[in-house]
Design an enzyme around this catalytic site. Structure first.
Site, PDB file in Angstrom:
ATOM      1  N   TYR A 124     -18.524  46.926  29.062  1.00 29.91           N
ATOM      2  CA  TYR A 124     -19.254  46.624  27.827  1.00 29.91           C
ATOM      3  C   TYR A 124     -20.464  45.732  28.076  1.00 29.91           C
ATOM      4  O   TYR A 124     -21.379  45.657  27.267  1.00 29.91           O
ATOM      5  CB  TYR A 124     -18.305  45.955  26.828  1.00 29.91           C
ATOM      6  CG  TYR A 124     -18.825  45.908  25.410  1.00 29.91           C
ATOM      7  CD1 TYR A 124     -18.522  46.925  24.517  1.00 29.91           C
ATOM      8  CD2 TYR A 124     -19.612  44.857  24.969  1.00 29.91           C
ATOM      9  CE1 TYR A 124     -18.990  46.894  23.220  1.00 29.91           C
ATOM     10  CE2 TYR A 124     -20.085  44.813  23.668  1.00 29.91           C
ATOM     11  CZ  TYR A 124     -19.771  45.834  22.795  1.00 29.91           C
ATOM     12  OH  TYR A 124     -20.237  45.797  21.515  1.00 29.91           O
ATOM     13  N   LYS A 171      -5.582  49.715  32.006  1.00 32.13           N
ATOM     14  CA  LYS A 171      -5.489  51.045  32.616  1.00 32.13           C
ATOM     15  C   LYS A 171      -5.441  50.856  34.128  1.00 32.13           C
ATOM     16  O   LYS A 171      -6.194  51.499  34.888  1.00 32.13           O
ATOM     17  CB  LYS A 171      -6.697  51.899  32.184  1.00 32.13           C
ATOM     18  CG  LYS A 171      -6.561  53.383  32.465  1.00 32.13           C
ATOM     19  CD  LYS A 171      -5.559  54.061  31.564  1.00 32.13           C
ATOM     20  CE  LYS A 171      -5.337  55.499  31.989  1.00 32.13           C
ATOM     21  NZ  LYS A 171      -4.315  56.169  31.180  1.00 32.13           N
ATOM     22  N   ASP A 204      -4.145  53.605  26.526  1.00 29.85           N
ATOM     23  CA  ASP A 204      -4.032  54.826  25.725  1.00 29.85           C
ATOM     24  C   ASP A 204      -2.700  54.857  24.960  1.00 29.85           C
ATOM     25  O   ASP A 204      -2.662  55.166  23.763  1.00 29.85           O
ATOM     26  CB  ASP A 204      -4.223  56.081  26.589  1.00 29.85           C
ATOM     27  CG  ASP A 204      -3.519  56.012  27.934  1.00 29.85           C
ATOM     28  OD1 ASP A 204      -3.030  54.920  28.301  1.00 29.85           O
ATOM     29  OD2 ASP A 204      -3.442  57.047  28.629  1.00 29.85           O
ATOM     30  N   ASP A 228     -13.213  46.301  22.168  1.00 32.58           N
ATOM     31  CA  ASP A 228     -14.188  46.786  21.181  1.00 32.58           C
ATOM     32  C   ASP A 228     -13.601  47.974  20.438  1.00 32.58           C
ATOM     33  O   ASP A 228     -13.631  48.040  19.209  1.00 32.58           O
ATOM     34  CB  ASP A 228     -15.482  47.188  21.903  1.00 32.58           C
ATOM     35  CG  ASP A 228     -16.509  47.758  20.939  1.00 32.58           C
ATOM     36  OD1 ASP A 228     -16.782  47.100  19.915  1.00 32.58           O
ATOM     37  OD2 ASP A 228     -17.023  48.865  21.195  1.00 32.58           O
TER      38      ASP A 228
HETATM   39 MG    MG Z   1     -17.324  46.997  17.845  1.00 34.43          MG
END
Ligand code: MG
Ligand code: NAI
Length: 338
Positions: A124, A171, A204, A228
């Protein structure tokens, strides 16, 4: 003595929801000297760049800011101002409490969880470059130090707030080194808290479990991009982006803002739901020790959403931002103190 608090109205619905929030905070009796600064698009239009130095200095000096959303152009234009602000002030904690609000009807009831998201690195952070035309590379940088400090913050929070279980979502089966390091840092920190329950879950699988059975979650801890995505998912569990608050916290400053963005589809139409920013302002008031005022505002929101039909379009109502804010101000002036 009024509090000095930096106000960043942002753009899109930002000026509307920040104006509503300022009104409600003042109606709750908190005396604030709002130090308003531009950032992002608005600052660029004034020829001052996306993150003006005087704005950053003001936040560093006051240590607390209330921020509206800021638009980030997609695929081109300037890099994210939100990412830049978090980096510049080293706001390494993203804290987003997600809880069901009485009167807001959703598929699930009784949701009460907190999302902790590492706020400074990972994919990110947007470190990308074109290697050759047609090939780009994005860097996912994970450091032990940043992973440990977010984990430490989340575990300390859980301990002091009476939370019992921390789910680390990752992950590491595929991202063996990067998520592996994040997971290892979380395990190391967890060793200091044997009295808290720690659970590890693939990101997931976690997304599925959140949709199926959100009440099983208490505290969620994850790196930046996963946080996020799952924060928006979590906001969907309790009524959408219009009701979920957030805080970006560092060791020397904290910036309080809703999870949602600038909502260009409804900007300037007096339709936005200010609840998310209002609840962010309540987090801010608790942060500075104005706990009673925060409780009064939360009670007013619960009363208006729980007992009346005055609500904005995202919650199935027809009230404008102004009408809803009027109702909150009225509830505050008539309501008994909690
Ligand atoms: Mg966001
Ligand atoms: P968004 O959160 O702005 O909007 C998604 C949907 O939710 C839209 O339909 C919008 O109308 C609705 N919505 C959001 N907040 C609402 C509110 N308070 N009341 C009623 N409806 C609301 O997400 P989107 O469209 O992906 O992003 C728009 C812009 O915002 C982008 O430039 C993005 O980069 C920026 N953004 C900024 C953030 C920040 O400043 N922290 C966070 C997220 C996005």
């Amino acid at each position: 003595m009024p509090y000095d608090i930096v106000l960043l109205p942002g753009d899109g619905i930002g000026p509307e929801v920040t104006a509503a929030t300022v009104r409600v905070v003042e109606a709750a009796g908190v005396s604030v000297r709002w130090i308003e600064h531009a950032a992002g698009l608005v600052a660029v239009e004034q020829g001052r760049g996306t993150l003006p130095g005087e704005m950053l200095d003001a936040v560093r000096r006051c240590r607390v800011a209330l921020k509206g959303p800021i638009t980030t152009p997609v695929g081109k234009g300037f890099t994210s101002v939100n990412v830049g602000l978090r980096k510049a002030l080293d706001l390494y904690v993203s804290l987003r409490p997600v809880y069901s609000i009485p009167g807001v009807r959703t598929r699930h009831e009784g949701v009460d969880l907190v999302v902790f998201r590492e706020n400074t690195e990972g994919l990110y952070a947007g470190r990308e470059h074109e290697v050759v035309p047609g090939v780009v590379e994005a860097l996912k940088i994970i450091t032990e130090g940043a992973s440990r400090r977010i984990a430490r913050y989340a575990f300390e929070y859980a301990r002091w707030r009476g939370r019992r279980r921390i789910t680390v979502a990752h992950k590491a089966s595929v991202m063996k080194l990067s998520d592996g390091l994040f997971l290892k840092a979380c395990r190391d920190v967890a060793a200091d808290y044997p009295f808290l329950e720690v659970e590890e879950m693939s990101i997931d699988a976690c997304a599925m479990q959140l949709v199926l059975e959100p009440r099983r979650f208490d505290v969620l801890l994850m790196e930046n991009l996963y946080g996020d995505i799952l924060s928006d998912l979590c906001s969907g569990l309790v009524g959408g982006l219009g009701v979920v608050p957030g805080a970006n916290i560092g060791d020397t400053a904290a910036v309080f803002e809703a999870v949602h963005g600038s909502a260009p589809d409804i900007a300037g139409q007096n339709k936005a739901n200010p609840t998310a920013l209002l609840l962010s302002a309540c987090m801010m008031l608790r942060h500075i020790g104005e706990t009673k005022a925060a409780m009064r505002i939360e009670a007013a929101i619960a009363r208006v959403l729980g007992e009346s039909t005055v609500r904005t379009g995202d919650l199935g109502g027809r009230a404008t931002t102004t009408e809803y804010t009027d109702a909150l101000v009225a509830a505050l002036s008539s309501g008994e103190s909690p």
